[in-house]
Design an enzyme around this catalytic site. Structure first.
Site: not given
Ligand SMILES: *Cc1c(COP(=O)(O)O)cnc(C)c1O
Length: 411
Positions: A76, A129, A201, A226
């Protein structure tokens, strides 16, 4: 750190801080964070499938605790393979330290929980998001952390929303699905002047297209699910920033436990090797598909920052290497059903949420993400019935364009 108690001098030497000039994005993607010699003389990093790490004797435990020897103790708190990925991510972003989480959302929750206390406030740009904003609006508020949101890229509104309690300014760039592009230098400058932490982000731009830390932003966050993973086969997330700001995040992760399995961390390392190559293709495909759609008589409007028609084209052209694979477009004079017909008629992109992988994906935001929202809410989020979002993969642009053409002509 992977196998011995001593710091590894070979670490990062291929593409790290000791190099005289910083490596290009492809060299960094392939080599950064990795030891030159690895256990078993393996070229690739081994997967340490272990939940715990042993000590030869009691004295070694006490030395580890008192002298903070760099080694593993329990899964962890860290895994050797995870550290390689974290070092690679930090190098790609030009940051001091990355902390890896089990998903992008785990990274966001971990970051905000580590730095916010009751009485603090967070200000968001409103195209961030929706789950990130939902976490703050519905959940952080239960712990006494205030939440405000202002119109995306309205820097004056964001500044006006700052109070003596404000702890974080948060935005995404580009946003999804509208693809608004934040001027990261202006955003970072606002945070610095008002002594508020800033978070971008950067999931949609990746370090290949934009470097928010170099612009002065305090934290960069990614859903590594992504583009960073890039193959639609894993979930992961990361936050990157200065060590002094990341240590509390790492410590809280050790308590909250939102960590990746060693196998998943390796999958991300493998995906990252081709980040620059894949992004070149995502950028080229996004632009080619956007240009084609903009010229098609059945398409009312296209949102892509690489197009001159996009409201944030100038900021994108000034600050970004490319604009990625996400393209949003509107079908002329169509209700949601006729729009769905176009989605159903394409043959190459699969229908599904997410983005950033080698396979193209297509979806109608109204159906995929906003079906249970009221018309007023959809209007507030600017989710229109005739809107389609396509996440271009790395297929041949000509094939994607021919496929869209047949779908638009047939429906
Ligand atoms: C998909 C996404 C998230 C969340 O990420 P996860 O890996 O699905 O938890 C946050 N911000 C953006 C811009 C995203 O496209």
């Amino acid at each position: 750190m992977p196998t011995t108690n001593a710091p590894d001098p070979a670490r990062s030497s291929a593409a790290g801080s000791s190099a005289t000039s910083s490596p290009g994005p492809s060299t960094a993607a392939v080599h950064a964070g990795e030891a030159r010699q690895k256990p078993g003389f393996s070229l690739t990093d081994p997967i340490f499938a272990s939940s715990t790490y042993t000590f030869p004797d009691t004295k070694s435990i006490i030395d580890f605790i008192e002298e903070k020897h760099p080694r593993e103790e329990y899964g962890r708190y860290g895994n050797p393979g995870e550290r390689v990925v974290e070092d690679k991510l930090a190098a790609l972003e030009g940051g001091e330290q990355a902390v890896l989480f089990a998903s992008g959302m785990a990274a966001l929750v971990g970051l905000l929980m580590a730095h916010c206390s009751a009485g603090d406030e967070i200000v968001f740009f409103d195209e961030c998001y929706h789950r990130s904003r939902e976490f703050c609006r519905k959940h952080l508020t239960r712990f006494g952390v205030g939440f405000r949101e202002v119109k995306t890229c309205d820097y004056a509104a964001m500044e006006a929303a700052i109070t003596p309690k404000t702890k974080f300014l948060v935005s995404e760039s580009p946003t999804n699905p509208h693809l608004s592009v934040v001027d990261v230098e202006r955003f970072a400058d606002l945070g610095r002047r008002r002594r508020v932490l800033t978070l971008i982000d950067a999931t949609l731009c990746t370090p290949y297209n934009l470097k928010p830390l170099a612009a002065g932003v305090d934290f960069v966050l990614h859903s590594a699910t992504k583009y960073l993973g890039g193959h639609n086969d894993l979930l992961a997330g990361t936050v990157i920033g200065r060590t002094e700001l990341m240590e509390p995040v790492r410590n809280l992760r050790g308590i909250m436990g939102g960590v990746n399995s060693p196998h998943n961390a390796y999958l991300l390392e493998r995906g990252l090797k081709t980040l620059a190559l894949r992004m070149e293709r995502h950028n080229a495909n996004g632009l080619a598909v956007a240009r084609f759609l903009e010229s098609h008589p059945r398409v009312e409007r296209v949102l892509y920052p690489g197009l001159e028609s996009h409201p944030f084209h100038d900021v994108a052209a000034r600050t970004m290497r490319g604009c990625g694979g996400l393209v949003t477009f509107f079908i002329k004079d169509s209700d949601w059903r006729r729009t769905a017909d176009v989605v159903d008629a394409v043959k190459i992109p699969r229908i599904g949420p997410s983005l950033g992988g080698v396979e193209s994906l297509i979806e109608q935001p109204l159906v995929m993400s906003y079906w249970n929202y009221s018309p007023q809410e959809r209007q507030a989020f600017r989710i229109h019935d005739n809107m389609i979002r396509m996440a271009c993969g790395i297929e041949d642009a000509d094939d994607l364009i021919a496929d869209l053409a047949q779908a638009l002509d047939r429906t």
